[in-house]
Write an enzyme that holds these catalytic residues in place. Structure first.
Site, PDB file in Angstrom:
ATOM      1  N   GLN A 283      -0.021  49.937   5.262  1.00  0.00           N
ATOM      2  CA  GLN A 283      -1.328  49.302   5.705  1.00  0.00           C
ATOM      3  C   GLN A 283      -2.328  50.025   5.037  1.00  0.00           C
ATOM      4  O   GLN A 283      -2.574  51.391   4.828  1.00  0.00           O
ATOM      5  CB  GLN A 283      -1.458  49.690   7.607  1.00  0.00           C
ATOM      6  CG  GLN A 283      -0.386  49.045   8.178  1.00  0.00           C
ATOM      7  CD  GLN A 283      -0.824  47.638   8.355  1.00  0.00           C
ATOM      8  OE1 GLN A 283      -1.804  47.148   7.963  1.00  0.00           O
ATOM      9  NE2 GLN A 283      -0.371  46.838   9.259  1.00  0.00           N
ATOM     10  N   TYR A 312      10.882  42.527   9.740  1.00  0.00           N
ATOM     11  CA  TYR A 312       9.747  42.589   8.891  1.00  0.00           C
ATOM     12  C   TYR A 312       9.501  44.098   8.656  1.00  0.00           C
ATOM     13  O   TYR A 312       8.429  44.327   8.607  1.00  0.00           O
ATOM     14  CB  TYR A 312       8.563  41.697   9.306  1.00  0.00           C
ATOM     15  CG  TYR A 312       9.061  40.191   9.576  1.00  0.00           C
ATOM     16  CD1 TYR A 312       9.085  39.316   8.561  1.00  0.00           C
ATOM     17  CD2 TYR A 312       9.342  39.808  10.837  1.00  0.00           C
ATOM     18  CE1 TYR A 312       9.547  37.919   8.786  1.00  0.00           C
ATOM     19  CE2 TYR A 312       9.614  38.586  11.114  1.00  0.00           C
ATOM     20  CZ  TYR A 312       9.600  37.796  10.147  1.00  0.00           C
ATOM     21  OH  TYR A 312       9.824  36.272  10.385  1.00  0.00           O
ATOM     22  N   GLU A 333      14.469  43.236   6.311  1.00  0.00           N
ATOM     23  CA  GLU A 333      13.275  43.100   5.415  1.00  0.00           C
ATOM     24  C   GLU A 333      13.862  42.270   4.343  1.00  0.00           C
ATOM     25  O   GLU A 333      15.038  42.496   3.765  1.00  0.00           O
ATOM     26  CB  GLU A 333      12.784  44.348   4.966  1.00  0.00           C
ATOM     27  CG  GLU A 333      11.570  44.172   3.802  1.00  0.00           C
ATOM     28  CD  GLU A 333      10.625  43.218   4.244  1.00  0.00           C
ATOM     29  OE1 GLU A 333      10.273  42.248   3.459  1.00  0.00           O
ATOM     30  OE2 GLU A 333       9.866  43.682   5.155  1.00  0.00           O
ATOM     31  N   ASP A 381       6.449  42.472  13.112  1.00  0.00           N
ATOM     32  CA  ASP A 381       5.275  42.478  12.414  1.00  0.00           C
ATOM     33  C   ASP A 381       5.446  41.713  11.148  1.00  0.00           C
ATOM     34  O   ASP A 381       5.402  41.993   9.963  1.00  0.00           O
ATOM     35  CB  ASP A 381       5.103  44.167  11.858  1.00  0.00           C
ATOM     36  CG  ASP A 381       3.721  44.302  11.371  1.00  0.00           C
ATOM     37  OD1 ASP A 381       3.048  43.485  11.262  1.00  0.00           O
ATOM     38  OD2 ASP A 381       3.381  45.416  10.567  1.00  0.00           O
ATOM     39  N   CYS A 408      -1.159  40.058  12.380  1.00  0.00           N
ATOM     40  CA  CYS A 408      -2.496  40.187  11.472  1.00  0.00           C
ATOM     41  C   CYS A 408      -2.989  38.597  11.325  1.00  0.00           C
ATOM     42  O   CYS A 408      -4.086  38.506  10.728  1.00  0.00           O
ATOM     43  CB  CYS A 408      -2.126  40.557   9.941  1.00  0.00           C
ATOM     44  SG  CYS A 408      -1.026  39.447   9.186  1.00  0.00           S
TER      45      CYS A 408
END
Length: 451
Positions: A283, A312, A333, A381, A408
């Site tokens: 981030q 994720y 992932e 996420d 997001c």
């Protein structure tokens, strides 16, 4: 009948989710840059498409009390700060409304309170990562940002939202490239050497990484350049080269070379230490990412018997933040390098109750179910496109008590929440968090519980 280049007086009635002013004229909906609700303007018609139009402010007849008059409009024109013309208090309200509107329009949910957006005390100089193009402007090598919807470089020294040491390193490197007569990339001619500078900085450690993205391997006098860079910036612990010879807008090519120091920097997040490579997803606003993740942890209300799936999972920042509070974390992932990074980060932080696999989230979920692994909490996420339908179905089949959704993109999140609700989950909490002040982007965390 409206025509291109007509100038008309109109009032801005609303603002789009991307921060454009909206005006309605003669059956057309116009999108106007740098215009706020309530402002009366003289607008030039730039483009007409069916019932949609694009306009430009020629003159402000009245201005909004919520206008940030101090903004250099270069930041609007380049998209660095596409919401910067709005005062910060109003930006936070805009983002709260954006989340609420998407929940209502897409998921048909109006009975769950969207909390006020968590914001920053000082909403500037927060980005720990920069990616800037290098081009020739008026005969000189320059760094900056492209004007929106173009490949015309606007020269910039103060990037407003990047950490100041990152700006300083970019400007110093630009001056070195000029001094050593390094040729900037020319897209039209497909010539030149240096395409982009990428800089990462550890928010807590202060460690700096510089990546030189070049069209070919050889950089003349690179040793002298490195000597000057590390002398001027002792915090530089990594200088990398990435070779990208493709005619593409993608920044990185496949090949990385370590020119100086390590191929990673370190930083902390919620008490854990992470190694961050040039390609790592991490981030860009550390201060607010910690608040986002802490809110997700608080929503999840974890205990020592919980089995958590971290979907994720990236380099492990979320899963490893909760590992010491729960029985086990299973992370998935699709990017193999991120999975190996997550495993190394677990070892680095003395965490032994985590398992990370490289797979699609839905495939891993199905395999874990077959193995008899029954999560009590699923934390997701996903990227902006949100979750796949198959993942949502797989997650619901686990009968996990809670789904904690970090997003997001509140539009795709609302779409996914709608499907979760159809499959027996219920949205109980949602919190917007401002990881990207001065821009229209908003993160949020939502909690769904098994009905």
């Amino acid at each position: 009948m409206l025509h291109k280049n007509d100038i008309i007086e109109t009032e801005i009635s609303d603002i789009s989710h991307e921060g454009m002013g909206i005006a309605k004229v003669d059956g057309f909906v116009f999108f106007v840059e740098n215009a706020l609700p309530g402002e009366i303007i003289k607008m030039r018609v730039l483009k007409l498409r069916k019932r949609i139009g694009y306009g430009k402010v020629e003159e402000y007849l009245t201005t909004s009390p919520h206008r940030n008059e101090g903004l250099d409009y270069t930041y609007l024109r380049t998209g660095i700060a596409d919401l910067g013309h709005l005062t910060y208090e109003q930006q936070l309200l805009f983002k709260q409304k954006q989340v609420a509107d998407n929940l209502y329009k897409i998921a048909h949910i109006s009975d769950v309170l969207v909390e006020p957006t968590l914001g920053m005390t000082i909403p500037l100089a927060y980005r720990n990562k920069a990616q800037v193009p290098v081009r020739r402007v008026d005969g000189q090598l320059e760094t900056g940002f492209f004007r929106k919807n173009s490949h015309t470089l606007v020269s910039i020294e103060d990037y407003l939202i990047q950490e100041k040491e990152i700006d300083a390193l970019i400007n110093f490197t630009r001056d070195l490239l000029r001094k050593f007569d390094v040729k900037p990339y020319d897209e039209e001619q497909q010539s030149g050497l240096i395409r982009n500078l990428v800089v990462r900085r550890g928010h807590y450690t202060g460690q700096l990484m510089l990546v030189l993205v070049t069209t070919r391997p050889k950089i003349f006098r690179i040793d002298q350049m490195i000597e000057k860079l590390v002398s001027a910036f002792p915090s530089v612990v990594s200088i990398m080269q990435n070779i990208n010879d493709r005619n593409s807008n993608v920044i990185f090519g496949k090949e990385f070379r370590t020119l100086y120091g390590s191929d990673t920097i370190e930083d902390q997040m919620l008490g854990n230490t992470y190694a961050i490579s040039a390609q790592s997803f991490y981030q860009v606003n550390t201060e607010m990412a910690e608040k986002l993740y802490q809110k997700a942890i608080d929503f999840s209300d974890l205990n020592s018997e919980d089995i958590v799936i971290d979907a994720y999972s990236g380099i492990g920042t979320i899963g490893l933040s909760v590992a010491k509070q729960v029985k086990h974390v299973y992370g998935v992932e699709v990017v193999e390098k991120a999975v190996s990074d997550a495993k190394e980060n677990a070892t680095r932080n003395g965490i032994t109750n985590s398992t990370y696999v490289a797979d699609s989230a839905e495939n891993a979920m199905a395999k874990w179910l077959k193995e008899g692994i029954k999560p009590t909490v699923i934390m997701v996420d996903p990227p902006r496109k949100g979750l796949t339908e198959s993942f949502v179905y797989s997650a619901a089949q686990t009968k996990a008590d809670k789904i904690t959704y970090i997003s997001c993109n509140s539009a795709t999140m609302a779409r996914d929440i709608k499907l979760f609700e159809e499959l027996g989950y219920h949205l109980v909490k949602i919190q917007p968090v401002d990881l990207f002040p001065m821009t229209h982007h908003v993160e949020c965390v939502a909690l769904l519980v098994k009905a």
